[in-house]
Design an enzyme around this catalytic site. Structure first.
Site, PDB file in Angstrom:
ATOM      1  N   ALA A  63     -77.400  80.504 -13.578  1.00 31.22           N
ATOM      2  CA  ALA A  63     -77.042  81.967 -13.684  1.00 31.22           C
ATOM      3  C   ALA A  63     -75.855  82.190 -14.321  1.00 31.22           C
ATOM      4  CB  ALA A  63     -77.249  82.765 -12.120  1.00 31.22           C
ATOM      5  N   GLY A 104     -79.246  77.779 -11.413  1.00 34.02           N
ATOM      6  CA  GLY A 104     -80.590  78.368 -11.883  1.00 34.02           C
ATOM      7  C   GLY A 104     -81.311  77.514 -13.040  1.00 34.02           C
ATOM      8  N   GLU A 107     -83.403  75.203 -11.431  1.00 40.12           N
ATOM      9  CA  GLU A 107     -84.546  76.045 -11.028  1.00 40.12           C
ATOM     10  C   GLU A 107     -85.644  76.322 -11.961  1.00 40.12           C
ATOM     11  OE1 GLU A 107     -81.612  78.652  -8.861  1.00 40.12           O
ATOM     12  OE2 GLU A 107     -82.636  78.109  -7.014  1.00 40.12           O
ATOM     13  N   GLU A 127     -74.467  75.612  -6.323  1.00 40.87           N
ATOM     14  CA  GLU A 127     -74.487  77.082  -5.779  1.00 40.87           C
ATOM     15  C   GLU A 127     -73.437  77.069  -4.464  1.00 40.87           C
ATOM     16  OE1 GLU A 127     -77.179  75.892  -6.854  1.00 40.87           O
ATOM     17  OE2 GLU A 127     -78.510  77.426  -8.036  1.00 40.87           O
TER      18      GLU A 127
HETATM   19  N1  T1G Z   1     -72.148  81.431 -16.086  1.00 47.75           N
HETATM   20  C1  T1G Z   1     -71.357  81.838 -16.989  1.00 47.75           C
HETATM   21  N2  T1G Z   1     -70.325  81.136 -17.817  1.00 47.75           N
HETATM   22  C2  T1G Z   1     -70.059  79.855 -17.387  1.00 47.75           C
HETATM   23  C3  T1G Z   1     -70.841  79.165 -16.287  1.00 47.75           C
HETATM   24  C4  T1G Z   1     -71.760  79.936 -15.849  1.00 47.75           C
HETATM   25  N3  T1G Z   1     -72.720  79.678 -14.928  1.00 47.75           N
HETATM   26  N4  T1G Z   1     -70.642  77.882 -16.198  1.00 47.75           N
HETATM   27  C5  T1G Z   1     -69.491  77.805 -16.973  1.00 47.75           C
HETATM   28  N5  T1G Z   1     -69.334  78.876 -17.803  1.00 47.75           N
HETATM   29  C6  T1G Z   1     -68.095  79.190 -18.814  1.00 47.75           C
HETATM   30  C7  T1G Z   1     -66.774  78.853 -18.154  1.00 47.75           C
HETATM   31  O1  T1G Z   1     -66.291  80.123 -17.434  1.00 47.75           O
HETATM   32  C8  T1G Z   1     -66.083  78.528 -19.635  1.00 47.75           C
HETATM   33  O2  T1G Z   1     -66.034  79.805 -19.948  1.00 47.75           O
HETATM   34  C9  T1G Z   1     -67.326  77.694 -20.198  1.00 47.75           C
HETATM   35  O3  T1G Z   1     -68.439  78.040 -19.816  1.00 47.75           O
HETATM   36  C10 T1G Z   1     -66.983  76.262 -20.150  1.00 47.75           C
HETATM   37  O4  T1G Z   1     -66.907  76.142 -18.667  1.00 47.75           O
HETATM   38  C11 T1G Z   1     -79.896  81.739  -8.732  1.00 47.75           C
HETATM   39  C12 T1G Z   1     -77.360  82.281  -8.802  1.00 47.75           C
HETATM   40  C13 T1G Z   1     -71.169  73.777 -16.556  1.00 47.75           C
HETATM   41  C14 T1G Z   1     -70.213  71.768 -15.612  1.00 47.75           C
HETATM   42  O5  T1G Z   1     -72.010  77.014 -10.594  1.00 47.75           O
HETATM   43  O6  T1G Z   1     -70.032  73.672 -13.108  1.00 47.75           O
HETATM   44  O7  T1G Z   1     -77.405  79.639 -10.695  1.00 47.75           O
HETATM   45  O8  T1G Z   1     -63.458  79.946 -19.947  1.00 47.75           O
HETATM   46  O9  T1G Z   1     -64.482  75.428 -18.680  1.00 47.75           O
HETATM   47  O10 T1G Z   1     -65.463  71.698 -17.461  1.00 47.75           O
HETATM   48  O11 T1G Z   1     -79.481  79.842  -7.980  1.00 47.75           O
HETATM   49  O12 T1G Z   1     -68.625  75.288 -16.009  1.00 47.75           O
HETATM   50  O13 T1G Z   1     -64.675  79.318 -22.238  1.00 47.75           O
HETATM   51  O14 T1G Z   1     -64.857  81.301 -21.583  1.00 47.75           O
HETATM   52  O15 T1G Z   1     -66.201  74.551 -16.657  1.00 47.75           O
HETATM   53  O16 T1G Z   1     -67.310  71.358 -19.671  1.00 47.75           O
HETATM   54  C15 T1G Z   1     -74.689  77.890 -10.617  1.00 47.75           C
HETATM   55  C16 T1G Z   1     -70.548  76.439 -13.065  1.00 47.75           C
HETATM   56  C17 T1G Z   1     -74.510  79.412 -11.075  1.00 47.75           C
HETATM   57  C18 T1G Z   1     -72.116  75.876 -12.927  1.00 47.75           C
HETATM   58  C19 T1G Z   1     -69.145  72.798 -17.779  1.00 47.75           C
HETATM   59  N6  T1G Z   1     -74.008  77.130 -12.061  1.00 47.75           N
HETATM   60  N7  T1G Z   1     -70.203  75.625 -14.061  1.00 47.75           N
HETATM   61  O17 T1G Z   1     -67.905  72.493 -17.344  1.00 47.75           O
HETATM   62  O18 T1G Z   1     -66.506  73.650 -19.111  1.00 47.75           O
HETATM   63  S1  T1G Z   1     -75.046  80.166  -9.565  1.00 47.75           S
HETATM   64  C20 T1G Z   1     -72.654  76.575 -11.529  1.00 47.75           C
HETATM   65  C21 T1G Z   1     -69.784  74.351 -14.040  1.00 47.75           C
HETATM   66  C22 T1G Z   1     -76.924  80.209  -9.663  1.00 47.75           C
HETATM   67  C23 T1G Z   1     -79.169  80.717  -8.979  1.00 47.75           C
HETATM   68  C24 T1G Z   1     -77.698  80.918  -8.597  1.00 47.75           C
HETATM   69  C25 T1G Z   1     -68.922  73.954 -15.436  1.00 47.75           C
HETATM   70  C26 T1G Z   1     -69.893  73.319 -16.241  1.00 47.75           C
HETATM   71  P1  T1G Z   1     -64.674  80.068 -21.112  1.00 47.75           P
HETATM   72  P2  T1G Z   1     -65.826  74.776 -18.330  1.00 47.75           P
HETATM   73  P3  T1G Z   1     -66.693  72.243 -18.306  1.00 47.75           P
END
Ligand code: T1G
Length: 699
Positions: A63, A104, A107, A127
């Protein structure tokens, strides 16, 4: 055409490619685009099957976290709608997974009929790290594909798993070395030719006799390990529903739990930290440093001083594979420093986290020397010498002569004026502060202190270097104590006043530790050493006579009670132990000090202790923002979370103030400031008052 997802046709196979930088976050526009392209492919009689792909680095990171806190995540089509559309599609849908396939994103892939993955694709449900649980079917589908135990481990840990480890499970139909889209297209063709029916998760019943006992075991363990966060235990309950309830009932309950967690203060705190840590990596004024500005290359680093800080800094660099020239003035100091470094690595090796070869490799990256000219060709020098301006002057004057043009000259000073230090050189643009926190090889926080004349490329180079040495960098302006130490001085003063007014060190520490601080102020002072604060107070008193009223801490120091290092400070310590033992001798010193100061002790509640100590932090944080020392309130939170043990479930002092309500903070500060004899700095900062009156928040 909405470019968030492109549709291309390879013969009778449609390939939908998600293209929503930076990580294919499943925001409303991408969700809408996927459904639009899916409907188009389903309506096209020439299309027999569909492949859903992402980019090389990210299938999808889940997400779009930037939508959290808005109405967008529930806007149609929400993620469960998209997943339902994929699952119910009348033609086979094959997910082609490369790179990150998280939350997501996984998922979404599990809603497809088949999945093909690159062997090094990273599949996970993180998450829980945001205080949530997979809210789009992850807790119901994953256990059905890989079993309850494996699924629960992935969901509760939030840790990703490489696809090759999941090969052979019902989750992945094929795992390939390369060419995942081509493989998926060929796989889709074969599915059509064989008329092979999809094996949907919803049609799989979990028949695992060990599920119930395992879930009971998990409940007990997770409950103990996850306090004060509610999400991990809720993950267990959601997976239990996958075992004990029909699929759609499990989905419904999952959504209910997800909504409740999304609204929890703990999740709000973790989501804030996720965004704050990334915001801190952005330079305050991006216009100053264009993205394509060439950075200075840092191949070799010089460290001056092999003491606690210099040794830890050296380890931080050699751990990241960067060779270090370690300079000391005396051989025995150099030997002692190297000995400490080696012992630290041997301890890590005994824990099985380092091999002998890796230890030798790291030690080999250190070039010990007594010769200042050995720093002539390093790209960055960090001095970690004694905190006296005269010593800094000597070092930087010599560095100016010895270091090559373009070398960055950094000071690890924790409070001295960096602009004055820069003035000892003819190249102030190359001078910067790199304030590590002890132990520097462990603590994540790095305050990058930009001087008035620090060059933007020097700042950008150090921000980039912080990532290489896996530090959480926060940019600070020049003032006494920068961000963290400036705030902790007020916090310590507040604790000292509470001590004077009637609370004991153990009561104050206990109240703040129950609030969530890793360690109360008196235990922390005993750990750091009371003599450090004593020296600082004496320095400030010399600079501004009368500015440092005598304190009970001074009495302890005069009695040689410097804390753990002398076996006694605010507490006493058994030989070789670190457990703080309340000491009646300290109570006597404090009581005598109260009498000498004419103070009649009063009963103080834990709530008042927390209020005064934490609001002292918040108020100084507001002043730091007013002074432009920190660029964002969230930067201050990052400093306190990664450098001072502030509880993560509260998101940092500034987010905590937002959660309490700034108007309530202002009211409390005014009450404290109105007490007779209260210091002027208890007056609420103008920025805090302005935000409170406008009904706004720091973040
Ligand atoms: N949404 C939006 N932006 C995201 C993002 C996300 N999920 N993940 C990363 N970014 C942006 C981050 O802010 C940064 O932006 C850029 O991408 C690079 O990230 C229903 C509700 C994917 C392993 O928790 O673990 O799904 O600062 O610096 O070190 O069940 O980002 O460049 O503008 O971290 O290479 C679940 C979170 C969401 C994954 C990449 N997903 N992200 O790491 O780069 S909840 C997460 C990460 C969900 C559903 C639920 C890491 C990465 P900017 P980065 P990286």
């Amino acid at each position: 055409m909405n470019s968030a997802a492109e549709l291309t046709q390879l013969g009778s196979i449609a390939v939908i490619t998600m293209n929503h930088p930076p990580v294919n976050g499943l925001g409303l526009d991408l969700r809408t685009a996927i459904v639009a392209q899916l409907d188009r492919a389903l309506a096209d009689p020439q299309i027999d099957a569909i492949v859903l792909a992402g980019g090389e680095r990210n299938f999808s990171a889940g997400a779009d976290v930037r939508e959290f806190g808005t109405s967008k995540p529930s806007a149609a089509p929400n993620l469960p709608d998209v997943i339902r559309a994929l699952e119910a599609a009348g033609k086979p849908v094959v997910a082609a997974i490369a790179g990150n396939c998280l939350g997501g994103g996984l998922e979404l892939a599990m809603g497809c009929h088949f999945r093909v993955a690159l062997r090094d694709a990273s599949l996970g449900l993180p998450e829980v790290k945001l205080g949530l649980l997979p809210g789009a079917g992850g807790t119901q589908r994953l256990p059905r594909f890989i079993g309850v135990e494996s699924a629960l481990n992935m969901i509760v840990s939030g840790q990703p798993v490489p696809a090759q480890k999941l090969a052979g499970t019902a989750l992945l139909d094929e795992v390939v070395e390369s060419g995942v889209v081509d493989t998926a297209v060929a796989f889709a063709r074969q599915i059509v030719a064989d008329k092979r029916p999809a094996k949907l998760a919803r049609d799989i019943r979990i028949k695992d006799p060990l599920a119930e006992p395992f879930l009971q075991f998990a409940r007990t363990n997770v409950a103990a390990a996850s306090r004060p966060f509610p999400a991990p235990l809720q993950c267990v309950e959601a997976v239990a529903n996958a075992v004990g309830k029909p699929f759609d009932e499990g989905l419904r309950l999952e959504r209910e739990i997800f909504a409740a967690l999304m609204a929890s203060p703990e999740s709000r705190a973790l989501r804030h930290i996720f965004a704050a840590e990334r915001a801190a990596t952005k330079l305050p004024d991006v216009s100053e440093v264009p993205a394509d500005m060439p950075l200075r290359e840092i191949r070799r680093v010089g460290v001056i001083g092999a003491g606690t800080m210099g040794g830890g800094i050296t380890m931080a660099f050699v751990d990241a594979g960067i060779p270090v020239v370690l300079l000391e003035t005396k051989q025995e100091a150099l030997d002692r420093g190297l000995g400490t470094i080696r012992r630290n690595y041997e301890t890590t090796m005994k824990k099985g986290k380092l091999t002998q070869a890796q230890l030798d490799e790291r030690i080999a990256r250190i070039t010990p020397t007594l010769d200042f000219s050995a720093l002539a060709d390093v790209d960055l020098v960090i001095e970690a010498v004694f905190e006296e301006m005269s010593v800094k002057r000597d070092v930087f004057t010599r560095l100016d002569q010895v270091a090559k043009p373009g070398a960055i000259l950094a000071s690890n000073t924790s409070a001295l004026d960096l602009n004055e230090i820069a003035s000892f050189t003819k190249r102030p643009q190359d001078v910067i502060g790199l304030h590590f926190f002890s132990p520097a090889n462990v603590m994540k926080l790095l305050e990058i202190v930009r001087g008035a004349k620090t060059g933007p490329d020097v700042l950008a180079t150090c921000m980039n270097l912080a990532k290489r040495i896996r530090k959480t960098a926060v940019v600070a302006g020049v003032c006494d104590g920068f961000i963290g130490n400036r705030m902790i001085a007020r916090y310590g003063a507040a604790a000292g006043m509470l001590l004077m007014e009637g609370a004991s060190p153990q009561q104050i520490d206990g109240a703040l530790q129950r609030f969530g601080l890793a360690m109360g102020p008196f235990r922390m002072a005993d750990l750091a050493g009371l003599d450090i604060g004593w020296a600082a107070r004496k320095r400030r008193e010399a600079e501004q006579p009368g500015s440092q009223p005598r304190s009970a801490a001074d009495v302890l120091c005069e009695a040689g009670r410097f804390g753990q290092k002398t076996g006694a400070g605010w507490y006493r310590y058994e030989a070789g132990k670190r457990d703080p033992i309340p000491d009646p001798a300290v109570d006597a010193i404090v009581e005598q000090f109260r009498r000498d100061s004419g103070v009649t002790p009063r009963k103080i509640s834990d709530a008042e202790i927390v209020e005064r100590c934490i609001y002292a932090l918040v108020n100084e944080g507001a002043r730091i923002l007013e002074d432009g020392i920190a660029a964002r309130a969230s930067d201050i939170d990052v400093v306190y979370l990664s450098g001072y043990g502030f509880p993560r479930h509260r998101g940092g002092p500034m987010l905590y103030a937002d959660t309490v309500g700034l108007a309530n903070v202002v009211r409390a500060l005014r009450r404290i400031a109105a007490a007779p004899g209260a210091e002027a700095w208890w007056q609420p900062a103008p920025l805090l008052v302005k935000l409170a009156e406008a009904g706004r928040t720091f973040n």
